[in-house]
Design an enzyme around this catalytic site. Structure first.
Site, mmCIF file in Angstrom:
data_model
loop_
_atom_site.group_PDB
_atom_site.id
_atom_site.type_symbol
_atom_site.label_atom_id
_atom_site.label_comp_id
_atom_site.label_asym_id
_atom_site.label_seq_id
_atom_site.Cartn_x
_atom_site.Cartn_y
_atom_site.Cartn_z
ATOM 1 N N CYS A 79 0.995 -1.048 0.145
ATOM 2 C CA CYS A 79 0.062 0.008 -0.085
ATOM 3 C C CYS A 79 0.796 1.151 -0.086
ATOM 4 O O CYS A 79 0.589 2.277 -0.645
ATOM 5 C CB CYS A 79 -0.952 0.071 1.134
ATOM 6 S SG CYS A 79 -2.282 -1.245 1.148
ATOM 7 N N CYS B 145 -7.191 -7.291 -3.721
ATOM 8 C CA CYS B 145 -7.394 -6.793 -2.138
ATOM 9 C C CYS B 145 -8.827 -6.482 -2.294
ATOM 10 O O CYS B 145 -9.178 -5.851 -1.105
ATOM 11 C CB CYS B 145 -6.528 -5.873 -1.740
ATOM 12 S SG CYS B 145 -4.805 -6.111 -1.763
ATOM 13 N N CYS C 28 -5.967 1.923 4.508
ATOM 14 C CA CYS C 28 -4.396 1.612 3.727
ATOM 15 C C CYS C 28 -3.514 2.738 4.328
ATOM 16 O O CYS C 28 -2.535 2.480 4.176
ATOM 17 C CB CYS C 28 -4.625 1.481 2.400
ATOM 18 S SG CYS C 28 -5.079 3.079 1.516
#
Length: 232
Positions: A115, A200, A225
Site C-alpha cells: 500500500c 485486495c 490503507c
C-alpha cells in the site's frame, strides 16, 4: 484555523463551498478520485461547474478493468484532465523481485508495504505543495470514519482536508448519480461498495460491514490503507 474555515463554509451549498475553496486556495487545491460512487459525484460537481480544482488518481497498476472503463468514460464525458500518479518503479521492482507479486497476502506488514509503495508514496507526491485536499469520504463508510469531521487538518501531509459530501448517505449518492446520469463503476451493482485494487477487494456479503471486502483476510477492525488515517 479549522474553526475559521468551517465558519467560512457555513450556510453554503456544496458547489458554493468548492468554488469558495478553489478561490481561497487558488492553484493549491486538489481532489483525489478512485472512481467509486462518491468520487464520481465530486468529480461531476467539479467538472460540470468548471471549478478550478486539479483532479488526480493513484494508478496502482492493480485496478479492476471496470475502474479503467469509468476512468476513460469520465475523460470522454467531461473533456477535462485527470492526472495519474504511479508508484516509483525502483521501489515497486525491488518489492516484487524480493517477495513476488502477491506478498500482501502473507502478512499485514507486507500488505502495508505494498500500500505504501503503490498508494501512500504517490499520494505524497500528488499532495506536495498544496494546501487543501478534497475527498469523497462519507461519515458512514466505516467506524474509523465516524469520528472524522468534514473539515480536518492532515498532520501527515500538512494540509487541510475537506469532504464535501461527508454527511450524505449512500442513498443520497445513488440518487444523485441516477438523477445526473453519472457514469459509475458497475462493480457497485455486484456487491462492491468499496473498490480498490483488484487482488485486495471482494464483494461484500449481506450483513457485512461496508469495508469488509477490503483486505478481507485481515482483522476486520482496521480497514484503512493509510490514505485517510485520522490525525491524532
Amino acid at each position: 484555523m479549522i474553526a475559521t474555515l468551517k465558519q467560512e463554509l457555513e450556510g453554503l451549498d456544496v458547489v458554493a463551498k468548492l468554488k469558495y475553496l478553489a478561490e481561497k486556495y487558488k492553484d493549491k487545491i486538489v481532489f483525489s478520485t478512485s472512481f467509486g460512487w462518491e468520487d464520481q459525484v465530486v468529480t461531476h460537481l467539479i467538472f460540470s461547474n468548471n471549478i478550478p480544482i486539479k483532479v488526480f488518481t493513484l494508478e496502482t497498476g492493480r485496478l479492476f478493468p471496470e475502474t479503467y472503463y469509468v476512468w476513460n468514460r469520465t475523460l470522454e464525458i467531461y473533456q477535462q484532465p485527470i492526472h495519474a500518479y504511479f508508484p516509483q518503479s525502483d521501489l515497486l521492482q525491488n518489492m516484487v523481485d524480493a517477495k513476488g507479486p502477491s506478498s500482501f497476502y502473507e502478512s499485514v506488514e507486507n500488505r502495508k508495504e505494498c500500500c505504501y509503495i503503490r498508494k501512500i508514496e504517490p499520494l505524497k507526491r500528488a499532495l506536495a505543495g498544496n494546501e487543501i485536499w478534497i475527498t469523497g469520504i462519507r461519515a458512514d463508510q466505516s467506524a474509523n470514519r465516524e469520528g472524522m469531521e468534514n473539515v480536518e487538518w492532515d498532520e501527515g501531509n500538512h494540509l487541510f482536508k475537506f469532504h464535501p459530501i461527508f454527511d450524505w448517505t449512500l442513498d443520497d449518492v445513488k440518487l444523485y448519480v441516477k438523477n445526473n446520469n453519472i457514469v459509475y463503476n458497475t462493480l457497485h451493482d455486484k456487491g462492491f461498495p468499496s473498490i480498490g485494487c483488484a487482488p485486495c477487494t471482494r464483494a461484500v456479503r449481506e450483513g457485512e460491514d461496508f469495508r469488509a471486502g477490503r483486505w478481507w483476510w485481515e482483522d476486520q477492525s482496521k480497514k484503512e490503507c493509510g490514505l485517510h488515517t485520522p490525525s491524532p
